[in-house]
Design a protein around this motif. Structure first.
Motif, mmCIF file in Angstrom:
data_model
loop_
_atom_site.group_PDB
_atom_site.id
_atom_site.type_symbol
_atom_site.label_atom_id
_atom_site.label_comp_id
_atom_site.label_asym_id
_atom_site.label_seq_id
_atom_site.Cartn_x
_atom_site.Cartn_y
_atom_site.Cartn_z
ATOM 1 N N THR A 191 40.466 35.949 35.972
ATOM 2 C CA THR A 191 41.431 36.178 34.904
ATOM 3 C C THR A 191 42.612 37.032 35.325
ATOM 4 O OG1 THR A 191 40.149 38.079 34.131
ATOM 5 C CG2 THR A 191 39.657 35.945 33.117
ATOM 6 N N ALA A 192 42.501 37.736 36.450
ATOM 7 C CA ALA A 192 43.599 38.597 36.897
ATOM 8 C C ALA A 192 43.570 38.708 38.408
ATOM 9 C CB ALA A 192 43.492 39.983 36.270
ATOM 10 N N THR A 193 44.733 38.936 38.987
ATOM 11 C CA THR A 193 44.851 39.163 40.423
ATOM 12 C C THR A 193 45.289 40.601 40.657
ATOM 13 O OG1 THR A 193 45.456 36.865 40.838
ATOM 14 C CG2 THR A 193 46.000 38.461 42.550
ATOM 15 N N PHE A 194 44.511 41.322 41.438
ATOM 16 C CA PHE A 194 44.842 42.689 41.822
ATOM 17 C C PHE A 194 45.293 42.631 43.283
ATOM 18 C CE2 PHE A 194 41.837 42.996 38.345
ATOM 19 C CZ PHE A 194 42.420 43.954 37.524
ATOM 20 N N HIS A 195 46.596 42.517 43.468
ATOM 21 C CA HIS A 195 47.143 42.221 44.794
ATOM 22 C C HIS A 195 46.770 43.267 45.835
ATOM 23 C CE1 HIS A 195 49.514 38.924 43.111
ATOM 24 N NE2 HIS A 195 49.813 39.730 42.107
ATOM 25 N N ASP A 196 46.616 44.507 45.423
ATOM 26 C CA ASP A 196 46.338 45.561 46.397
ATOM 27 C C ASP A 196 44.915 45.516 46.937
ATOM 28 O OD1 ASP A 196 45.678 46.406 43.680
ATOM 29 O OD2 ASP A 196 45.126 48.321 44.562
ATOM 30 N N LEU A 197 44.042 44.701 46.349
ATOM 31 C CA LEU A 197 42.672 44.585 46.868
ATOM 32 C C LEU A 197 42.579 43.623 48.053
ATOM 33 C CD1 LEU A 197 40.546 44.526 43.582
ATOM 34 C CD2 LEU A 197 40.897 46.432 45.170
ATOM 35 N N ALA A 198 43.598 42.813 48.260
ATOM 36 C CA ALA A 198 43.596 41.885 49.400
ATOM 37 C C ALA A 198 43.526 42.675 50.701
ATOM 38 C CB ALA A 198 44.841 41.016 49.375
ATOM 39 N N PHE A 251 39.319 46.303 38.272
ATOM 40 C CA PHE A 251 40.322 47.224 37.748
ATOM 41 C C PHE A 251 40.120 48.626 38.292
ATOM 42 C CE2 PHE A 251 41.037 50.476 34.419
ATOM 43 C CZ PHE A 251 42.430 50.473 34.416
ATOM 44 N N LEU A 252 38.889 49.137 38.218
ATOM 45 C CA LEU A 252 38.625 50.496 38.689
ATOM 46 C C LEU A 252 38.829 50.635 40.191
ATOM 47 C CD1 LEU A 252 35.461 51.486 36.610
ATOM 48 C CD2 LEU A 252 37.810 52.267 36.280
ATOM 49 N N ALA A 253 38.610 49.542 40.931
ATOM 50 C CA ALA A 253 38.793 49.579 42.383
ATOM 51 C C ALA A 253 40.260 49.516 42.784
ATOM 52 C CB ALA A 253 38.039 48.417 43.025
ATOM 53 N N SER A 254 41.089 49.017 41.904
ATOM 54 C CA SER A 254 42.480 48.726 42.244
ATOM 55 C C SER A 254 43.423 49.874 41.912
ATOM 56 C CB SER A 254 42.941 47.478 41.486
ATOM 57 O OG SER A 254 43.224 47.807 40.133
ATOM 58 N N GLY A 255 44.650 49.717 42.377
ATOM 59 C CA GLY A 255 45.691 50.679 42.065
ATOM 60 C C GLY A 255 46.082 50.694 40.608
ATOM 61 N N SER A 256 45.675 49.693 39.850
ATOM 62 C CA SER A 256 45.952 49.690 38.413
ATOM 63 C C SER A 256 45.274 50.862 37.707
ATOM 64 C CB SER A 256 45.486 48.371 37.788
ATOM 65 O OG SER A 256 46.217 47.287 38.305
ATOM 66 N N ALA A 257 44.213 51.394 38.326
ATOM 67 C CA ALA A 257 43.499 52.546 37.770
ATOM 68 C C ALA A 257 43.780 53.804 38.590
ATOM 69 C CB ALA A 257 42.000 52.262 37.734
ATOM 70 N N LYS A 289 31.491 37.949 44.723
ATOM 71 C CA LYS A 289 32.395 36.816 44.490
ATOM 72 C C LYS A 289 33.751 37.303 44.000
ATOM 73 C CE LYS A 289 28.697 33.610 43.078
ATOM 74 N NZ LYS A 289 28.208 32.749 41.966
ATOM 75 N N GLY A 290 33.736 38.239 43.071
ATOM 76 C CA GLY A 290 34.986 38.723 42.497
ATOM 77 C C GLY A 290 35.890 39.364 43.524
ATOM 78 N N PHE A 291 35.340 40.179 44.404
ATOM 79 C CA PHE A 291 36.160 40.819 45.437
ATOM 80 C C PHE A 291 36.619 39.813 46.484
ATOM 81 C CE2 PHE A 291 34.342 44.852 43.865
ATOM 82 C CZ PHE A 291 35.490 45.631 43.843
ATOM 83 N N LEU A 292 35.760 38.862 46.852
ATOM 84 C CA LEU A 292 36.176 37.823 47.802
ATOM 85 C C LEU A 292 37.338 37.012 47.231
ATOM 86 C CD1 LEU A 292 32.738 36.492 49.099
ATOM 87 C CD2 LEU A 292 34.424 37.782 50.421
ATOM 88 N N ALA A 293 37.297 36.717 45.945
ATOM 89 C CA ALA A 293 38.369 35.959 45.308
ATOM 90 C C ALA A 293 39.693 36.715 45.341
ATOM 91 C CB ALA A 293 37.989 35.621 43.869
ATOM 92 N N GLN A 294 39.616 38.043 45.444
ATOM 93 C CA GLN A 294 40.831 38.862 45.530
ATOM 94 C C GLN A 294 41.320 39.005 46.966
ATOM 95 O OE1 GLN A 294 42.468 40.163 42.821
ATOM 96 N NE2 GLN A 294 40.989 39.250 41.436
ATOM 97 N N GLY A 295 40.583 38.442 47.902
ATOM 98 C CA GLY A 295 40.974 38.546 49.311
ATOM 99 C C GLY A 295 40.456 39.775 50.011
ATOM 100 N N ALA A 296 39.500 40.465 49.404
ATOM 101 C CA ALA A 296 38.925 41.652 50.021
ATOM 102 C C ALA A 296 37.913 41.273 51.096
ATOM 103 C CB ALA A 296 38.245 42.520 48.960
#
Length: 252
Positions: free
Chosen positions: A2-9, A228-234, A28-35
Motif C-alpha cells: 500500500t505504500a513505498t518507503f523509498h529510504d528502506l531500499a 513506517f517505524l523502520a523508515s524515515g517517515s517516523a 516479504k514486506g521489507f523485500l518488496a521495499q528493496g531492503a
C-alpha cells in the motif's frame, strides 16, 4: 503493497522469527521495499527462502538459530551485518505465547518463557545498537495481552509488559546515538499457529465482537506499521508502543 518507503531500499534489516507467521509477512514486506533482509529461526526455512527469491529476485539470508542462545544470536547478527553491509533495522518478532494456569508455573517454565519472550529481545537490541554505527531503528513486537490483563498466560503477558518498558528505556538511552526504539502491540493476528493451537470458532467470534473493525486480523496487517517505524517517515518517533488491534483495547 500500500505504500513505498523509498529510504528502506538497500537497508540492512534483521528479523527474528522471520520465516513464518507475522515474521514471514515482515520479511516479504521489507523485500518488496528493496531492503536486504536477514532472519533467524529454529526451523528450516529453505523453502520460504526459495519462494522469496523467485518472487523478488533476491533471497533473504536465513540463519538457523535459537534466539535463547545469546552467543548464537549475536553471531547471527554479526554474520548478517557482514553480508549486508552493517545493520539499519532490527525487528524483534519471535515469541512463544504458551498458556499456563498460574498455579502450575514452575521456575523452569518461567525462566524458559522469559528467555524467548524477553531476554532474547534485550540482547538482540544491545547487539543491534553496537552494529548501528550511524543510527537505526529497532522495532520490538509486544502484545495487547498486557494491556488487557489476559489470563492463562502470565509469563507471556509479563514479558510483553517488560518489552514496552524496555523499549521506552532504550529509546531514552540510545536516542543521542540516533537509534530509535519503538514497539508494536498487535491484537489477535490469525497465523497458522494461532488457528492450529488456540483459536476456536467461538473464541474467534467473541474476539471479533470486541473489535471496532469487523475483520479478522492477518500477518499482512502488521507490515505497514512496521515499515513506517523502520523508515524515515517516523524520524522523530521513539519510545512509543503502537497498538494495531482493530480497536479492541480502546473500546472492547
Amino acid at each position: 503493497m500500500t505504500a513505498t518507503f523509498h529510504d528502506l531500499a538497500g537497508k540492512s534489516v534483521f528479523i527474528t522469527g522471520g520465516g513464518n507467521g507475522i515474521g514471514a509477512a515482515l520479511t516479504k514486506g521489507f523485500l518488496a521495499q528493496g531492503a536486504k533482509v536477514a532472519f533467524v529461526g529454529r526451523s528450516d526455512a529453505s523453502g520460504f527462502v526459495a519462494a522469496m527469491a523467485a518472487e523478488y529476485g533476491v533471497a533473504p539470508l536465513f540463519i538457523r538459530c535459537d534466539i535463547t542462545d545469546t552467543a548464537a544470536l549475536e553471531t547471527a547478527m554479526d554474520q548478517a551485518a557482514e553480508t549486508h553491509g552493517g545493520l539499519h533495522v532490527l525487528v524483534n518478532n519471535a515469541a512463544n505465547d504458551m498458556r499456563y494456569d498460574a498455579m502450575e508455573i514452575t521456575p523452569e517454565i518461567w525462566d524458559a518463557q522469559q528467555a524467548v519472550n524477553f531476554k532474547a529481545y534485550f540482547f538482540a537490541c544491545r547487539k543491534a545498537a553496537a552494529l548501528m554505527a550511524d543510527g537505526g531503528a529497532i522495532i520490538n513486537y509486544s502484545s495487547i495481552t498486557y494491556l488487557m490483563g489476559a489470563a492463562g498466560m502470565v509469563p507471556y503477558v509479563s514479558a510483553n509488559a517488560g518489552i514496552a518498558g524496555m523499549t521506552s528505556a532504550l529509546a531514552r538511552e540510545w536516542g543521542p546515538k540516533g537509534i530509535r526504539v519503538n514497539a508494536i502491540a498487535p491484537g489477535w493476528v490469525f497465523t497458522e499457529k494461532q488457528e492450529t493451537k488456540w483459536a476456536t470458532p467461538e473464541s474467534k467470534a467473541a474476539f471479533l465482537e470486541k473489535q471496532c473493525l469487523k475483520r479478522f486480523m492477518t500477518p499482512d496487517d502488521m507490515v505497514g506499521g512496521t515499515l513506517f517505524l523502520a523508515s524515515g517517515s517516523a524520524a522523530m518517533m521513539t519510545g512509543q508502543t503502537m497498538v494495531i488491534d482493530a480497536g479492541v483495547t480502546r473500546t472492547g
